[in-house]
Design an enzyme around this catalytic site. Structure first.
Site, PDB file in Angstrom:
ATOM      1  N   ASP A   1       7.446 -22.474  39.399  1.00  0.00           N
ATOM      2  CA  ASP A   1       6.904 -23.396  40.404  1.00  0.00           C
ATOM      3  C   ASP A   1       5.427 -23.111  40.612  1.00  0.00           C
ATOM      4  O   ASP A   1       4.663 -24.009  40.957  1.00  0.00           O
ATOM      5  CB  ASP A   1       7.662 -23.277  41.724  1.00  0.00           C
ATOM      6  CG  ASP A   1       8.959 -24.056  41.653  1.00  0.00           C
ATOM      7  OD1 ASP A   1       9.947 -23.481  41.147  1.00  0.00           O
ATOM      8  OD2 ASP A   1       8.972 -25.236  42.029  1.00  0.00           O
TER       9      ASP A   1
ATOM     10  N   CYS B   1      18.420 -21.397  37.312  1.00  0.00           N
ATOM     11  CA  CYS B   1      18.028 -22.694  37.884  1.00  0.00           C
ATOM     12  C   CYS B   1      17.926 -23.754  36.793  1.00  0.00           C
ATOM     13  O   CYS B   1      18.632 -23.682  35.778  1.00  0.00           O
ATOM     14  CB  CYS B   1      16.737 -22.567  38.696  1.00  0.00           C
ATOM     15  SG  CYS B   1      16.476 -23.996  39.798  1.00  0.00           S
TER      16      CYS B   1
ATOM     17  N   ALA C   1      10.864 -26.979  31.314  1.00  0.00           N
ATOM     18  CA  ALA C   1      10.077 -26.227  30.331  1.00  0.00           C
ATOM     19  C   ALA C   1      10.963 -25.215  29.588  1.00  0.00           C
ATOM     20  O   ALA C   1      10.884 -25.081  28.357  1.00  0.00           O
ATOM     21  CB  ALA C   1       8.919 -25.524  31.023  1.00  0.00           C
TER      22      ALA C   1
ATOM     23  N   GLY D   1      12.382 -29.723  40.819  1.00  0.00           N
ATOM     24  CA  GLY D   1      11.783 -29.163  39.619  1.00  0.00           C
ATOM     25  C   GLY D   1      10.288 -29.463  39.684  1.00  0.00           C
ATOM     26  O   GLY D   1       9.883 -30.600  39.958  1.00  0.00           O
ATOM     27  N   ALA D   2       9.483 -28.414  39.455  1.00  0.00           N
ATOM     28  CA  ALA D   2       8.032 -28.537  39.716  1.00  0.00           C
ATOM     29  C   ALA D   2       7.362 -29.640  38.898  1.00  0.00           C
ATOM     30  O   ALA D   2       6.470 -30.328  39.389  1.00  0.00           O
ATOM     31  CB  ALA D   2       7.369 -27.188  39.438  1.00  0.00           C
TER      32      ALA D   2
ATOM     33  N   ARG E   1       6.020 -31.056  49.721  1.00  0.00           N
ATOM     34  CA  ARG E   1       6.627 -29.817  49.237  1.00  0.00           C
ATOM     35  C   ARG E   1       5.578 -28.717  49.201  1.00  0.00           C
ATOM     36  O   ARG E   1       4.493 -28.924  48.658  1.00  0.00           O
ATOM     37  CB  ARG E   1       7.209 -30.018  47.828  1.00  0.00           C
ATOM     38  CG  ARG E   1       8.242 -31.123  47.736  1.00  0.00           C
ATOM     39  CD  ARG E   1       9.518 -30.796  48.476  1.00  0.00           C
ATOM     40  NE  ARG E   1      10.374 -29.970  47.678  1.00  0.00           N
ATOM     41  CZ  ARG E   1      11.204 -30.445  46.755  1.00  0.00           C
ATOM     42  NH1 ARG E   1      11.280 -31.740  46.525  1.00  0.00           N
ATOM     43  NH2 ARG E   1      11.970 -29.634  46.066  1.00  0.00           N
TER      44      ARG E   1
ATOM     45  N   LYS F   1       0.727 -25.392  36.526  1.00  0.00           N
ATOM     46  CA  LYS F   1       1.525 -24.598  37.471  1.00  0.00           C
ATOM     47  C   LYS F   1       0.719 -23.385  37.977  1.00  0.00           C
ATOM     48  O   LYS F   1       1.202 -22.615  38.787  1.00  0.00           O
ATOM     49  CB  LYS F   1       2.799 -24.083  36.790  1.00  0.00           C
ATOM     50  CG  LYS F   1       3.651 -25.148  36.104  1.00  0.00           C
ATOM     51  CD  LYS F   1       4.700 -25.681  37.007  1.00  0.00           C
ATOM     52  CE  LYS F   1       5.615 -26.697  36.359  1.00  0.00           C
ATOM     53  NZ  LYS F   1       6.614 -26.131  35.464  1.00  0.00           N
TER      54      LYS F   1
HETATM   55  C1  RUB Z   1      13.505 -25.699  40.520  1.00  0.00           C
HETATM   56  C2  RUB Z   1      12.980 -24.456  39.902  1.00  0.00           C
HETATM   57  C3  RUB Z   1      12.485 -24.559  38.490  1.00  0.00           C
HETATM   58  C4  RUB Z   1      10.983 -24.806  38.496  1.00  0.00           C
HETATM   59  C5  RUB Z   1      10.461 -25.191  37.117  1.00  0.00           C
HETATM   60  O1  RUB Z   1      13.887 -25.510  41.883  1.00  0.00           O
HETATM   61  O2  RUB Z   1      12.880 -23.410  40.494  1.00  0.00           O
HETATM   62  O3  RUB Z   1      12.723 -23.367  37.794  1.00  0.00           O
HETATM   63  O4  RUB Z   1      10.644 -25.847  39.400  1.00  0.00           O
HETATM   64  O5  RUB Z   1      11.015 -26.418  36.706  1.00  0.00           O
HETATM   65  P1  RUB Z   1      14.418 -26.767  42.741  1.00  0.00           P
HETATM   66  P2  RUB Z   1      10.249 -27.331  35.618  1.00  0.00           P
HETATM   67  O6  RUB Z   1      15.565 -27.370  41.973  1.00  0.00           O
HETATM   68  O7  RUB Z   1      14.856 -26.194  44.035  1.00  0.00           O
HETATM   69  O8  RUB Z   1      13.255 -27.724  42.867  1.00  0.00           O
HETATM   70  O9  RUB Z   1      10.071 -26.471  34.391  1.00  0.00           O
HETATM   71  O10 RUB Z   1      11.171 -28.498  35.364  1.00  0.00           O
HETATM   72  O11 RUB Z   1       8.951 -27.761  36.221  1.00  0.00           O
END
Ligand code: RUB
Length: 312
Positions: free
Chosen positions: A186, A117, A121, A5-6, A47, A222
């Protein structure tokens, strides 16, 4: 994948940098900053896709480098590094909370919201709306091959929100029942395109065809400054074994396996982006970039890039 998660990728990297600052035994400013820069470079390599990672590292390193000129001791720069890391992590928390408050206003009673996913957020928007008393239900895709949809389904169900878990491939089957698609990010490019979990672009395409609105929940860290000068966001390809075991693959025979983890959704399939600074159309991405990074000229952009490659 223990950190994914980003947002979490960025805050974990920044916390790692903080540990280096805390543990460094460097005796002078130069060595201290070199140690931090070396660590930053290693972290940047971990990453490729989540732009929050370089943006988080830069947040700390810009402050460290600025402090280096005036600081009289290592202890002084160390404090700057530690505080910058704390501030960034706090900023990510506040941003997601604010996105929840802003985005919740766009969820209506009776809505069916589809998410893909596992985005903190997007979950913030949904759980905030639910706490405000909005009554809606959700469709959550499994998100193969790693099933991050299970995490999302769990988080939403725990908050009391009705959840239906569906196959990624069933999105078009259900799209007529959906009012809003809501996903995280991301990366957001300068022209307002979205980089997110692979499959997002197919979902957006199905939504576009069915006249279903697509919302993106994305903190301003982001947004990718490099894309202003034509750089592309690199898409991470993960190990084929996520999709198929070596044993199964051997049975199938001579077959190549590709496993990109993210894809790009063009701005024309996105209705709005919910940031902590407010709601923008995708084409407002440039405004966010200029406001957040204050980068306006090609020279400044080049400097920014050099910083990423050479210094941070
Ligand atoms: C996670 C993913 C999420 C974004 C945003 O992919 O695609 O939609 O990262 O997440 P993975 P956040 O599990 O392969 O890393 O809103 O938590 O930053």
């Amino acid at each position: 994948m223990r950190i994914r998660g980003a947002r979490l990728i960025a805050s974990s990297a920044v916390e790692a940098l903080q540990i280096v600052a805390q543990d460094s035994s460097a005796k002078d400013k130069e060595n201290f900053v070199t140690q931090l820069s070396d660590a930053a470079r290693v972290l940047l390599e971990t990453r490729p896709t989540a732009v929050s990672l370089p943006n988080g590292i830069r947040y700390v390193m810009h402050r460290v480098n600025a402090a280096k000129a005036n600081a009289t001791s290592v202890a002084e720069i160390r404090q700057v590094a530690i505080k910058a890391a704390d501030d960034f992590v706090e900023l990510t928390r506040t941003a997601v909370g604010r996105i929840g408050e802003i985005g919740a206003k766009r969820i209506r009673d009776g809505d069916v919201v589809l998410t893909h996913c596992n985005s903190s957020a997007a979950i913030s928007v949904l759980t905030t709306a639910w706490k405000l008393g909005k009554k809606f239900e959700t469709f959550v895709t499994e998100t193969r091959p790693r099933f991050q949809g299970h995490l999302t389904a769990h988080a939403l169900a725990r908050a009391g929100i009705p959840v239906t878990l569906i196959l990624d491939d069933a999105v078009r089957y259900f799209i007529q029942d959906v009012d809003t698609v809501l996903v995280g990010a991301d990366a957001i490019t300068a022209n307002g395109a979205l980089v997110n979990k692979v499959g997002t672009s197919m979902i957006a395409l199905a939504a576009h065809e069915a006249n279903v609105e697509v919302f993106v929940a994305a903190e301003s860290y982001k947004f990718s400054p490099e894309t202003m000068i034509g750089e592309l966001v690199e898409i991470e390809e993960r190990d084929p074994s996520e999709m198929i075991s070596n044993q199964e693959l051997r049975k199938i025979g001579r077959v190549k396996v590709r496993n990109p983890s993210f894809d790009l959704t063009p701005p024309k399939f996105i209705d709005l982006i919910i940031t902590e600074r407010g709601i923008i159309p995708p084409l407002g991405a440039m405004l966010v970039l200029q406001e957040v990074f204050g980068i306006v000229t090609p020279e400044e952009l080049r400097e920014y890039q050099t910083y990423r490659i050479d210094e941070a």
